[in-house]
Design a protein around this motif. Sequence first.
Motif, PDB file in Angstrom:
ATOM      1  N   SER A 156       0.865  -1.179   0.000  1.00  0.00           N
ATOM      2  CA  SER A 156       0.000   0.000   0.000  1.00  0.00           C
ATOM      3  C   SER A 156       0.906   1.234   0.000  1.00  0.00           C
ATOM      4  O   SER A 156       2.104   1.152   0.291  1.00  0.00           O
ATOM      5  CB  SER A 156      -0.891   0.020   1.241  1.00  0.00           C
ATOM      6  N   GLU A 157       0.349   2.371  -0.296  1.00  0.00           N
ATOM      7  CA  GLU A 157       1.120   3.612  -0.278  1.00  0.00           C
ATOM      8  C   GLU A 157       1.700   3.864   1.108  1.00  0.00           C
ATOM      9  O   GLU A 157       2.851   4.281   1.250  1.00  0.00           O
ATOM     10  CB  GLU A 157       0.249   4.789  -0.710  1.00  0.00           C
ATOM     11  N   GLU A 158       0.926   3.574   2.123  1.00  0.00           N
ATOM     12  CA  GLU A 158       1.389   3.762   3.500  1.00  0.00           C
ATOM     13  C   GLU A 158       2.558   2.821   3.817  1.00  0.00           C
ATOM     14  O   GLU A 158       3.533   3.230   4.448  1.00  0.00           O
ATOM     15  CB  GLU A 158       0.237   3.527   4.482  1.00  0.00           C
ATOM     16  N   GLU A 159       2.463   1.576   3.383  1.00  0.00           N
ATOM     17  CA  GLU A 159       3.555   0.625   3.617  1.00  0.00           C
ATOM     18  C   GLU A 159       4.840   1.088   2.921  1.00  0.00           C
ATOM     19  O   GLU A 159       5.923   0.973   3.475  1.00  0.00           O
ATOM     20  CB  GLU A 159       3.177  -0.767   3.112  1.00  0.00           C
ATOM     21  N   GLU A 176      12.164   0.779   4.956  1.00  0.00           N
ATOM     22  CA  GLU A 176      13.525   1.270   5.196  1.00  0.00           C
ATOM     23  C   GLU A 176      14.281   1.320   3.870  1.00  0.00           C
ATOM     24  O   GLU A 176      14.238   0.371   3.083  1.00  0.00           O
ATOM     25  CB  GLU A 176      14.242   0.322   6.159  1.00  0.00           C
ATOM     26  N   ASP A 177      14.960   2.411   3.612  1.00  0.00           N
ATOM     27  CA  ASP A 177      15.779   2.548   2.413  1.00  0.00           C
ATOM     28  C   ASP A 177      17.114   1.855   2.667  1.00  0.00           C
ATOM     29  O   ASP A 177      17.881   2.258   3.528  1.00  0.00           O
ATOM     30  CB  ASP A 177      16.004   4.032   2.098  1.00  0.00           C
ATOM     31  N   LYS A 178      17.380   0.772   1.924  1.00  0.00           N
ATOM     32  CA  LYS A 178      18.605   0.004   2.122  1.00  0.00           C
ATOM     33  C   LYS A 178      19.634   0.270   1.022  1.00  0.00           C
ATOM     34  O   LYS A 178      20.606  -0.448   0.889  1.00  0.00           O
ATOM     35  CB  LYS A 178      18.279  -1.486   2.167  1.00  0.00           C
ATOM     36  N   THR A 179      19.419   1.328   0.247  1.00  0.00           N
ATOM     37  CA  THR A 179      20.331   1.667  -0.840  1.00  0.00           C
ATOM     38  C   THR A 179      21.662   2.151  -0.290  1.00  0.00           C
ATOM     39  O   THR A 179      21.710   2.983   0.605  1.00  0.00           O
ATOM     40  CB  THR A 179      19.718   2.768  -1.731  1.00  0.00           C
TER      41      THR A 179
END
Length: 58
Positions: A7-10, A15-18
């Motif tokens: 979903s947009e909320e999810e 977490e950004d793992k880049t």
Amino acid sequence: MCMKKYSEEELKNLEDKTDYEKVDNLTEEEIEEGSKSDPDSITPSDEDLKKFKKVDKE
């Protein structure tokens, strides 16, 4: 390959793992090789690129 819908909320809470330092240090050759070795990537050939047309910004 498994696909998961979010979903947009999810998506906002993921977490950004880049590793941006690693990405910033990639050479053009490494990027091209990575693209060519990825079976899901569609890398245009030199012949394909010759067919591209410039589009003016509006």
